[in-house]
Design an enzyme around this catalytic site. Structure first.
Site, PDB file in Angstrom:
ATOM      1  N   ASP A 116       6.322  13.846  12.587  1.00  0.00           N
ATOM      2  CA  ASP A 116       6.718  13.589  11.082  1.00  0.00           C
ATOM      3  C   ASP A 116       5.422  14.051  10.107  1.00  0.00           C
ATOM      4  O   ASP A 116       4.927  13.097   9.229  1.00  0.00           O
ATOM      5  CB  ASP A 116       6.928  12.330  10.771  1.00  0.00           C
TER       6      ASP A 116
ATOM      7  N   GLY B 170       5.818   3.179   5.418  1.00  0.00           N
ATOM      8  CA  GLY B 170       5.462   4.386   6.632  1.00  0.00           C
ATOM      9  C   GLY B 170       7.080   4.274   7.227  1.00  0.00           C
ATOM     10  O   GLY B 170       7.886   3.853   6.645  1.00  0.00           O
ATOM     11  N   SER B 171       7.012   4.811   8.387  1.00  0.00           N
ATOM     12  CA  SER B 171       8.087   5.082   9.032  1.00  0.00           C
ATOM     13  C   SER B 171       8.632   3.673   9.718  1.00  0.00           C
ATOM     14  O   SER B 171       7.882   2.952  10.362  1.00  0.00           O
ATOM     15  CB  SER B 171       8.004   6.074  10.245  1.00  0.00           C
ATOM     16  N   PHE B 172       9.714   3.215   9.403  1.00  0.00           N
ATOM     17  CA  PHE B 172      10.188   2.059   9.753  1.00  0.00           C
ATOM     18  C   PHE B 172       9.835   0.912   9.318  1.00  0.00           C
ATOM     19  O   PHE B 172      10.097  -0.393   9.676  1.00  0.00           O
ATOM     20  CB  PHE B 172      10.479   1.932  11.239  1.00  0.00           C
TER      21      PHE B 172
ATOM     22  N   LYS C 219       1.394  -2.505   9.097  1.00  0.00           N
ATOM     23  CA  LYS C 219       2.818  -2.011   8.693  1.00  0.00           C
ATOM     24  C   LYS C 219       3.940  -3.165   9.675  1.00  0.00           C
ATOM     25  O   LYS C 219       3.222  -3.278  10.825  1.00  0.00           O
ATOM     26  CB  LYS C 219       2.902  -0.659   9.287  1.00  0.00           C
TER      27      LYS C 219
ATOM     28  N   GLU D 129       7.210  -1.254   5.856  1.00  0.00           N
ATOM     29  CA  GLU D 129       6.363  -1.313   4.663  1.00  0.00           C
ATOM     30  C   GLU D 129       4.804  -1.401   5.184  1.00  0.00           C
ATOM     31  O   GLU D 129       4.424  -2.187   6.063  1.00  0.00           O
ATOM     32  CB  GLU D 129       6.699  -2.330   3.658  1.00  0.00           C
TER      33      GLU D 129
ATOM     34  N   LEU E  37       0.816  -1.053   0.036  1.00  0.00           N
ATOM     35  CA  LEU E  37       0.099   0.009  -0.101  1.00  0.00           C
ATOM     36  C   LEU E  37       0.845   1.286  -0.059  1.00  0.00           C
ATOM     37  O   LEU E  37       0.582   2.389  -0.514  1.00  0.00           O
ATOM     38  CB  LEU E  37      -0.883  -0.014   1.127  1.00  0.00           C
ATOM     39  N   GLY E  38       2.140   1.221   0.671  1.00  0.00           N
ATOM     40  CA  GLY E  38       2.996   2.295   0.772  1.00  0.00           C
ATOM     41  C   GLY E  38       4.010   1.960   1.957  1.00  0.00           C
ATOM     42  O   GLY E  38       4.204   0.817   2.287  1.00  0.00           O
TER      43      GLY E  38
HETATM   44  N1  LIG Z   1      -4.562   2.479   4.146  1.00  0.00           N
HETATM   45  C1  LIG Z   1      -3.531   2.834   3.696  1.00  0.00           C
HETATM   46  C2  LIG Z   1      -2.556   3.046   3.383  1.00  0.00           C
HETATM   47  C3  LIG Z   1      -2.098   3.603   2.048  1.00  0.00           C
HETATM   48  C4  LIG Z   1      -0.921   4.111   1.828  1.00  0.00           C
HETATM   49  C5  LIG Z   1       0.122   4.547   2.772  1.00  0.00           C
HETATM   50  C6  LIG Z   1      -0.281   4.282   4.118  1.00  0.00           C
HETATM   51  C7  LIG Z   1       0.603   4.425   5.113  1.00  0.00           C
HETATM   52  C8  LIG Z   1       1.654   5.655   5.084  1.00  0.00           C
HETATM   53  S1  LIG Z   1       2.543   5.694   6.518  1.00  0.00           S
HETATM   54  C9  LIG Z   1       1.653   4.699   7.209  1.00  0.00           C
HETATM   55  N2  LIG Z   1       1.936   4.167   8.516  1.00  0.00           N
HETATM   56  C10 LIG Z   1       0.987   3.209   9.136  1.00  0.00           C
HETATM   57  C11 LIG Z   1       0.167   2.221   8.452  1.00  0.00           C
HETATM   58  C12 LIG Z   1      -0.350   1.145   9.101  1.00  0.00           C
HETATM   59  F1  LIG Z   1      -1.100   0.210   8.669  1.00  0.00           F
HETATM   60  C13 LIG Z   1       0.167   1.049  10.414  1.00  0.00           C
HETATM   61  C14 LIG Z   1       1.135   2.007  11.230  1.00  0.00           C
HETATM   62  C15 LIG Z   1       1.395   2.809  10.587  1.00  0.00           C
HETATM   63  O1  LIG Z   1       2.123   3.776  11.091  1.00  0.00           O
HETATM   64  N3  LIG Z   1       0.499   4.000   6.340  1.00  0.00           N
HETATM   65  C16 LIG Z   1      -1.409   3.555   4.458  1.00  0.00           C
END
Ligand SMILES: N#Cc1cccc(-c2csc(Nc3cc(F)ccc3O)n2)c1
Length: 339
Positions: A175, A69-71, A89, A73, A66-67
């Site tokens: 951040d 994140g910090s530390f 994540k 995927e 999906l993307g």
């Molecule tokens: N849904 C969704 C989605 C789509 C694209 C990027 C992100 C994204 C960018 S940082 C991010 N951090 C994150 C995503 C988690 F599932 C759990 C903890 C997190 O810190 N997620 C989420």
């Protein structure tokens, strides 16, 4: 294989997360550690089986990444028992910061991404959050280059709503940037996510130095001058970052990067705020918003609450003056005017 994954409350997750400190990866990485499975799930939609919640056994990644994140995927995942899907994540234990969970576990706000739980399996910590179909604002920007002024103001306003709430609860995000703002399917609602750089500040107002201890600074182009100068920091660092994000939304590139090479921190400390990067086409009220948020002196810088008020006024100005040209639905225009 024994497990210790329970359905519980945010406070249970917060105190368990503190035991997941990165040192587990050192000498103690014994066999028991490798198969350990413990955690707290905060929703019935994710079901542990006999106190276990293991990847591929009880939940599985579906589709691609999906993307990032910090530390770690971020993947779309599905609970094998309930079929419920959410975002997950995966972070290696040695890069895991308990603050990612302790700061947002008890937080429930419309503009902050809900946490569904977290589980440690061997040397990995997986954090589960609500799935946001619209992806991140950073991804939207990559697709369309840059945003029109009122769309950018609307996303800034929603981000400031989240910051206002977090700061009132002594949480500093650390951040704030387009990659950490996620969108609903129709892209009208934005939520702040990723507390990997967050910190709980003591309410007694003593400003903390973020460049000590295990604190890892956020994205360099969005760092406030007081951070790069190693001075004491407070919530105002998030306000500075939110206006760096605003410049990124309006221009399609991060501030400083068109004028300087890395390392940028010396420029951020020495140079005046990047106000010359505000597009000339911006309305004076929008210029005022960005100027108030990019004050180098934190005590002179607007708070998240003050900046949200200014942003709403700018939005109203912008909407009234431009209402015919923007293809916003009536519902979206009402939502903006109501902020
Ligand atoms: N849904 C969704 C989605 C789509 C694209 C990027 C992100 C994204 C960018 S940082 C991010 N951090 C994150 C995503 C988690 F599932 C759990 C903890 C997190 O810190 N997620 C989420």
């Amino acid at each position: 294989l024994k497990g210790n994954v329970i359905l519980g409350e945010p406070r249970n997750l917060a105190c368990l997360a503190k035991t997941w400190k990165g040192d587990g990866s050192s000498s103690k990485a014994c066999l028991q550690e490798i198969n350990e499975n413990e955690g707290v799930l905060l929703t019935e939609k994710l079901k542990a089986v006999d106190y276990e919640y293991r990847e591929e056994v009880h939940w599985t990644k579906c589709q691609g990444l999906l993307g990032t994140g910090s530390f770690g995927e971020v993947y779309k995942m599905e609970d094998k028992q309930t079929g419920f899907q959410c975002a997950a994540k995966k972070v290696q234990v040695e890069h895991f910061r308990a603050e990612e969970l302790t700061t947002c576990a008890g937080v429930t706000h419309a503009k902050v991404l809900p946490l569904y739980g977290a589980v440690k399996e061997g040397l990995w910590v997986t954090i589960f959050m609500k799935l946001m179909e619209g992806g991140s604002l950073g991804q939207l920007l990559k697709q369309c280059g840059y945003l029109p002024e009122d769309r950018a103001l609307d996303y800034l306003s929603q981000t400031l709503e989240a910051l206002e709430y977090l700061h009132a609860h002594n949480v500093l995000h650390g951040d704030v940037k387009a990659d950490n703002v996620l969108l609903s399917g129709d892209r009208s609602h934005a939520v702040l996510c990723d507390f990997g750089h967050a910190a709980q500040l003591h309410p007694d107002g003593i400003r903390n130095c973020l460049t000590t201890g295990d604190y890892v600074p956020g994205t360099e182009t969005h760092l406030a001058p007081e951070i790069v100068m190693g001075k004491h920091c407070d919530f105002k660092v998030d306000v500075w970052s939110s206006c760096c994000m605003m410049l990124h939304l309006l221009n399609g590139y991060h501030p400083w990067t068109q004028y300087y090479n890395h390392p940028l921190c010396l420029k951020i400390a020495k140079e005046p705020p990047p106000l010359r990067e505000i597009p000339p086409s911006c309305h004076p009220s929008t210029v005022q918003v960005i100027t108030s948020g990019l004050e180098k002196e934190p005590t002179k810088r607007a708070s998240a609450a003050e900046l949200r008020m200014k942003t709403c006024k700018a939005l109203k100005q912008d909407l009234i003056l431009n209402s015919l040209s923007q293809p916003f639905s009536l519902e979206e225009q009402e939502q903006m005017l109501s902020c």
